[in-house]
Design a protein around this motif. Sequence first.
Motif, PDB file in Angstrom:
ATOM      1  N   PHE A 248       4.256   3.178   8.860  1.00  0.00           N
ATOM      2  CA  PHE A 248       4.474   1.776   8.496  1.00  0.00           C
ATOM      3  C   PHE A 248       4.866   1.690   7.021  1.00  0.00           C
ATOM      4  O   PHE A 248       5.899   2.217   6.622  1.00  0.00           O
ATOM      5  CB  PHE A 248       3.250   0.935   8.834  1.00  0.00           C
ATOM      6  N   GLN A 249       4.044   1.104   6.181  1.00  0.00           N
ATOM      7  CA  GLN A 249       4.417   0.953   4.774  1.00  0.00           C
ATOM      8  C   GLN A 249       3.674   1.921   3.851  1.00  0.00           C
ATOM      9  O   GLN A 249       3.683   1.758   2.634  1.00  0.00           O
ATOM     10  CB  GLN A 249       4.216  -0.497   4.340  1.00  0.00           C
ATOM     11  N   GLY A 250       3.035   2.935   4.445  1.00  0.00           N
ATOM     12  CA  GLY A 250       2.512   4.036   3.641  1.00  0.00           C
ATOM     13  C   GLY A 250       1.039   4.013   3.302  1.00  0.00           C
ATOM     14  O   GLY A 250       0.567   4.864   2.547  1.00  0.00           O
ATOM     15  N   ARG A 251       0.293   3.084   3.864  1.00  0.00           N
ATOM     16  CA  ARG A 251      -1.135   2.982   3.527  1.00  0.00           C
ATOM     17  C   ARG A 251      -1.881   4.288   3.827  1.00  0.00           C
ATOM     18  O   ARG A 251      -2.547   4.856   2.949  1.00  0.00           O
ATOM     19  CB  ARG A 251      -1.749   1.812   4.298  1.00  0.00           C
ATOM     20  N   SER A 252      -1.770   4.776   5.048  1.00  0.00           N
ATOM     21  CA  SER A 252      -2.451   6.024   5.402  1.00  0.00           C
ATOM     22  C   SER A 252      -1.743   7.243   4.816  1.00  0.00           C
ATOM     23  O   SER A 252      -2.386   8.244   4.486  1.00  0.00           O
ATOM     24  CB  SER A 252      -2.556   6.160   6.923  1.00  0.00           C
ATOM     25  N   THR A 253      -0.428   7.157   4.667  1.00  0.00           N
ATOM     26  CA  THR A 253       0.329   8.268   4.085  1.00  0.00           C
ATOM     27  C   THR A 253      -0.170   8.590   2.684  1.00  0.00           C
ATOM     28  O   THR A 253      -0.320   9.761   2.306  1.00  0.00           O
ATOM     29  CB  THR A 253       1.830   7.916   4.007  1.00  0.00           C
ATOM     30  N   ILE A 254      -0.422   7.558   1.909  1.00  0.00           N
ATOM     31  CA  ILE A 254      -0.890   7.743   0.534  1.00  0.00           C
ATOM     32  C   ILE A 254      -2.250   8.430   0.517  1.00  0.00           C
ATOM     33  O   ILE A 254      -2.498   9.330  -0.292  1.00  0.00           O
ATOM     34  CB  ILE A 254      -0.947   6.382  -0.191  1.00  0.00           C
ATOM     35  N   ILE A 255      -3.133   8.036   1.427  1.00  0.00           N
ATOM     36  CA  ILE A 255      -4.456   8.659   1.490  1.00  0.00           C
ATOM     37  C   ILE A 255      -4.328  10.143   1.837  1.00  0.00           C
ATOM     38  O   ILE A 255      -4.951  11.007   1.201  1.00  0.00           O
ATOM     39  CB  ILE A 255      -5.349   7.939   2.518  1.00  0.00           C
ATOM     40  N   LEU A 256      -3.522  10.452   2.844  1.00  0.00           N
ATOM     41  CA  LEU A 256      -3.344  11.848   3.250  1.00  0.00           C
ATOM     42  C   LEU A 256      -2.739  12.676   2.123  1.00  0.00           C
ATOM     43  O   LEU A 256      -3.194  13.794   1.838  1.00  0.00           O
ATOM     44  CB  LEU A 256      -2.444  11.916   4.488  1.00  0.00           C
TER      45      LEU A 256
END
Length: 235
Positions: free
Chosen positions: A45-53
């Motif tokens: 989506f807009q990177g919320r979980s991507t940033i955490i990973l």
Amino acid sequence: MIDFSTAWASVADVDGWMTDGQARALYDASASAPEGGTIVEIGSFQGRSTIILASAAPDGATVTAIDPHAGNDRGPQEIEGYADDAESDHARFNANLQRAGVADRVRHLRMFSDEALGEVAEIDVLYIDGAHRYGPALADIRQWGAKVRPGGTMLIHDSFSSIGVTGAIGRELLWSQRWRYVGRSRSLAIYRADTGVSSWKNAGRQLAQVPWFAKNVILKVLISAKILRGREWPY
């Protein structure tokens, strides 16, 4: 590696569906990958979980984010018909990663998950938050899960919440002797690729989540029917 508090603060204004407990589970899973390991996310989506990973990824680890940003399967009740939002989702995804300082750690594949299968070999940590319909969810769990190394981790969002995702889990993982159910943070279920899994015990631990699943389905029906107003969509 960026500490969890900093990473969590960096996604405060990023749209998405992820609680702090779920973020912590993703962060810990990513941090557990070996140096030079492979972390894959399906549905960014807009990177919320991507940033955490990416914030937790060890040195040399590859974080591959797979999302077509095609305006479909954007979130609850946003399955299709959002083509006009596709480019803005993509632009916000890139901007959010840049702002969080993790853009150089992420490889984005702008394609559907089935199209990206040939782009990744073995996986240490797999996070699935793609299409929540039964067919696509089952394909992601089955096809991408097969790429996870022994001892690796698979996390699935909207487990025991979405009917499609839960049905796919029941079909592929309930009686699995390879995937051990570790637990969940709300709808984020955690599985570990293991050997010698007791299928009966493993199934029992997953079936124990059925009452929570039933509660979520009832809540969604009441919210959709506008009987419950102002209530957050369960995830």
